[in-house]
Write a protein that holds these residues in place. Sequence first.
Motif, PDB file in Angstrom:
ATOM      1  N   MET A 208       0.783  -0.991  -0.002  1.00 61.88           N
ATOM      2  CA  MET A 208       0.075  -0.118   0.010  1.00 61.88           C
ATOM      3  C   MET A 208       0.902   1.117  -0.153  1.00 61.88           C
ATOM      4  O   MET A 208       1.653   1.308   0.588  1.00 61.88           O
ATOM      5  CB  MET A 208      -0.825  -0.139   1.062  1.00 61.88           C
ATOM      6  CG  MET A 208      -1.819   1.033   1.350  1.00 61.88           C
ATOM      7  SD  MET A 208      -3.474   1.241   0.490  1.00 61.88           S
ATOM      8  CE  MET A 208      -4.079  -0.213   1.243  1.00 61.88           C
ATOM      9  N   ALA A 209       0.581   2.231  -0.788  1.00 59.28           N
ATOM     10  CA  ALA A 209       1.155   3.426  -0.920  1.00 59.28           C
ATOM     11  C   ALA A 209       0.344   4.616  -0.413  1.00 59.28           C
ATOM     12  O   ALA A 209      -0.949   4.357  -0.355  1.00 59.28           O
ATOM     13  CB  ALA A 209       1.803   3.758  -2.214  1.00 59.28           C
ATOM     14  N   HIS A 210       0.746   5.724  -0.191  1.00 59.81           N
ATOM     15  CA  HIS A 210      -0.118   6.795   0.219  1.00 59.81           C
ATOM     16  C   HIS A 210       0.279   8.245  -1.067  1.00 59.81           C
ATOM     17  O   HIS A 210       1.536   8.455  -0.852  1.00 59.81           O
ATOM     18  CB  HIS A 210       0.230   7.186   1.427  1.00 59.81           C
ATOM     19  CG  HIS A 210      -0.577   8.312   2.266  1.00 59.81           C
ATOM     20  ND1 HIS A 210      -1.794   8.145   2.666  1.00 59.81           N
ATOM     21  CD2 HIS A 210      -0.246   9.594   2.337  1.00 59.81           C
ATOM     22  CE1 HIS A 210      -2.331   9.431   3.110  1.00 59.81           C
ATOM     23  NE2 HIS A 210      -1.618  10.202   3.021  1.00 59.81           N
ATOM     24  N   VAL A 211      -0.638   8.893  -1.477  1.00 60.34           N
ATOM     25  CA  VAL A 211      -0.255  10.006  -2.417  1.00 60.34           C
ATOM     26  C   VAL A 211      -0.156  11.240  -1.359  1.00 60.34           C
ATOM     27  O   VAL A 211      -0.849  11.504  -0.656  1.00 60.34           O
ATOM     28  CB  VAL A 211      -1.591  10.335  -3.329  1.00 60.34           C
ATOM     29  CG1 VAL A 211      -1.278  11.444  -3.867  1.00 60.34           C
ATOM     30  CG2 VAL A 211      -2.069   9.393  -3.945  1.00 60.34           C
TER      31      VAL A 211
ATOM     32  N   ASP B 127      -4.905  10.097  -0.404  1.00 67.66           N
ATOM     33  CA  ASP B 127      -5.223   8.815  -0.836  1.00 67.66           C
ATOM     34  C   ASP B 127      -4.521   7.652  -0.484  1.00 67.66           C
ATOM     35  O   ASP B 127      -3.197   7.830  -0.968  1.00 67.66           O
ATOM     36  CB  ASP B 127      -5.958   8.638  -2.237  1.00 67.66           C
ATOM     37  CG  ASP B 127      -7.289   9.296  -2.621  1.00 67.66           C
ATOM     38  OD1 ASP B 127      -7.849   9.900  -1.477  1.00 67.66           O
ATOM     39  OD2 ASP B 127      -7.667   9.514  -3.669  1.00 67.66           O
ATOM     40  N   ASP B 128      -5.233   6.533  -0.105  1.00 70.55           N
ATOM     41  CA  ASP B 128      -4.255   5.285   0.067  1.00 70.55           C
ATOM     42  C   ASP B 128      -4.382   4.705  -1.464  1.00 70.55           C
ATOM     43  O   ASP B 128      -5.624   4.500  -1.792  1.00 70.55           O
ATOM     44  CB  ASP B 128      -4.544   4.306   1.176  1.00 70.55           C
ATOM     45  CG  ASP B 128      -4.383   4.994   2.444  1.00 70.55           C
ATOM     46  OD1 ASP B 128      -3.135   5.429   2.487  1.00 70.55           O
ATOM     47  OD2 ASP B 128      -4.828   4.820   3.385  1.00 70.55           O
ATOM     48  N   ILE B 129      -3.278   4.013  -1.923  1.00 72.39           N
ATOM     49  CA  ILE B 129      -3.566   3.554  -3.333  1.00 72.39           C
ATOM     50  C   ILE B 129      -2.686   2.230  -3.451  1.00 72.39           C
ATOM     51  O   ILE B 129      -1.685   1.696  -2.474  1.00 72.39           O
ATOM     52  CB  ILE B 129      -2.818   4.390  -4.262  1.00 72.39           C
ATOM     53  CG1 ILE B 129      -1.420   4.829  -4.024  1.00 72.39           C
ATOM     54  CG2 ILE B 129      -3.500   5.739  -4.735  1.00 72.39           C
ATOM     55  CD1 ILE B 129      -0.583   5.608  -5.148  1.00 72.39           C
ATOM     56  N   GLN B 130      -3.441   1.295  -4.521  1.00 77.35           N
ATOM     57  CA  GLN B 130      -2.648  -0.111  -4.251  1.00 77.35           C
ATOM     58  C   GLN B 130      -1.530   0.008  -5.424  1.00 77.35           C
ATOM     59  O   GLN B 130      -1.516   0.800  -6.299  1.00 77.35           O
ATOM     60  CB  GLN B 130      -3.780  -0.996  -4.820  1.00 77.35           C
ATOM     61  CG  GLN B 130      -4.987  -1.207  -3.752  1.00 77.35           C
ATOM     62  CD  GLN B 130      -4.563  -2.004  -2.502  1.00 77.35           C
ATOM     63  OE1 GLN B 130      -3.597  -2.819  -2.516  1.00 77.35           O
ATOM     64  NE2 GLN B 130      -5.138  -1.664  -1.521  1.00 77.35           N
ATOM     65  N   ILE B 131      -0.930  -1.129  -5.319  1.00 77.34           N
ATOM     66  CA  ILE B 131       0.276  -1.181  -6.655  1.00 77.34           C
ATOM     67  C   ILE B 131      -0.640  -1.179  -7.985  1.00 77.34           C
ATOM     68  O   ILE B 131      -1.633  -1.781  -8.025  1.00 77.34           O
ATOM     69  CB  ILE B 131       1.009  -2.595  -6.555  1.00 77.34           C
ATOM     70  CG1 ILE B 131       1.855  -2.180  -5.172  1.00 77.34           C
ATOM     71  CG2 ILE B 131       1.812  -2.603  -7.571  1.00 77.34           C
ATOM     72  CD1 ILE B 131       2.664  -3.356  -4.839  1.00 77.34           C
ATOM     73  N   MET B 132       0.019  -0.236  -8.964  1.00 76.14           N
ATOM     74  CA  MET B 132      -0.721  -0.489 -10.246  1.00 76.14           C
ATOM     75  C   MET B 132      -1.875   0.343 -10.239  1.00 76.14           C
ATOM     76  O   MET B 132      -2.931   0.051 -11.280  1.00 76.14           O
ATOM     77  CB  MET B 132      -0.936  -1.944 -10.855  1.00 76.14           C
ATOM     78  CG  MET B 132       0.453  -2.589 -11.016  1.00 76.14           C
ATOM     79  SD  MET B 132       1.489  -1.992 -12.206  1.00 76.14           S
ATOM     80  CE  MET B 132       0.530  -2.068 -13.518  1.00 76.14           C
TER      81      MET B 132
ATOM     82  N   LEU C  20       4.125   7.815  -0.679  1.00 79.04           N
ATOM     83  CA  LEU C  20       4.845   7.661   0.259  1.00 79.04           C
ATOM     84  C   LEU C  20       4.724   5.846   0.287  1.00 79.04           C
ATOM     85  O   LEU C  20       3.624   5.489   0.224  1.00 79.04           O
ATOM     86  CB  LEU C  20       4.321   8.061   1.823  1.00 79.04           C
ATOM     87  CG  LEU C  20       4.602   9.531   1.832  1.00 79.04           C
ATOM     88  CD1 LEU C  20       3.914   9.982   3.333  1.00 79.04           C
ATOM     89  CD2 LEU C  20       6.066   9.941   1.865  1.00 79.04           C
ATOM     90  N   ILE C  21       5.854   5.476   0.230  1.00 80.01           N
ATOM     91  CA  ILE C  21       5.889   3.912   0.422  1.00 80.01           C
ATOM     92  C   ILE C  21       6.669   3.348   1.639  1.00 80.01           C
ATOM     93  O   ILE C  21       7.901   3.846   1.706  1.00 80.01           O
ATOM     94  CB  ILE C  21       6.678   3.212  -0.861  1.00 80.01           C
ATOM     95  CG1 ILE C  21       5.785   3.540  -2.046  1.00 80.01           C
ATOM     96  CG2 ILE C  21       6.773   1.783  -0.649  1.00 80.01           C
ATOM     97  CD1 ILE C  21       6.488   2.996  -3.139  1.00 80.01           C
ATOM     98  N   ASP C  22       5.982   2.612   2.560  1.00 80.82           N
ATOM     99  CA  ASP C  22       6.545   2.551   3.954  1.00 80.82           C
ATOM    100  C   ASP C  22       7.430   3.818   4.467  1.00 80.82           C
ATOM    101  O   ASP C  22       8.405   3.739   4.977  1.00 80.82           O
ATOM    102  CB  ASP C  22       7.764   1.318   3.668  1.00 80.82           C
ATOM    103  CG  ASP C  22       7.016   0.129   3.503  1.00 80.82           C
ATOM    104  OD1 ASP C  22       5.764  -0.073   3.747  1.00 80.82           O
ATOM    105  OD2 ASP C  22       7.732  -0.779   2.511  1.00 80.82           O
ATOM    106  N   ASP C  23       6.493   4.815   4.404  1.00 74.94           N
ATOM    107  CA  ASP C  23       7.041   6.017   5.155  1.00 74.94           C
ATOM    108  C   ASP C  23       8.228   6.671   4.362  1.00 74.94           C
ATOM    109  O   ASP C  23       8.874   7.729   4.799  1.00 74.94           O
ATOM    110  CB  ASP C  23       7.027   6.000   6.413  1.00 74.94           C
ATOM    111  CG  ASP C  23       5.880   5.776   7.166  1.00 74.94           C
ATOM    112  OD1 ASP C  23       4.774   6.475   6.735  1.00 74.94           O
ATOM    113  OD2 ASP C  23       5.879   5.104   8.218  1.00 74.94           O
TER     114      ASP C  23
END
Length: 71
Positions: A1-4, A50-55, A25-28
């Motif tokens: 999970m990533a965060h915009v 927003d939280d986003i998924q890979i792809m 942000l990926i793993d902060d």
Amino acid sequence: MAHVKKWFPNEGDYVTEGQTVIEILIDDEPVRLPSPVSGFLVKIAANERDDIQIMAKLGVFCIGVVRKLDG
């Protein structure tokens, strides 16, 4: 999970291929992503915070000819 974290251009802005357009942000850890194409950013699909998924779809670019019509 990533965060915009941040979009640098706004919808409607012209960007060039390779220009940084978004920070996520990926793993902060901040990661800046470049535009894959030159063109207009016509739609932001993943908003800041927003939280986003890979792809995930992040945005939509118009790379064709854009012409303003009178009238």
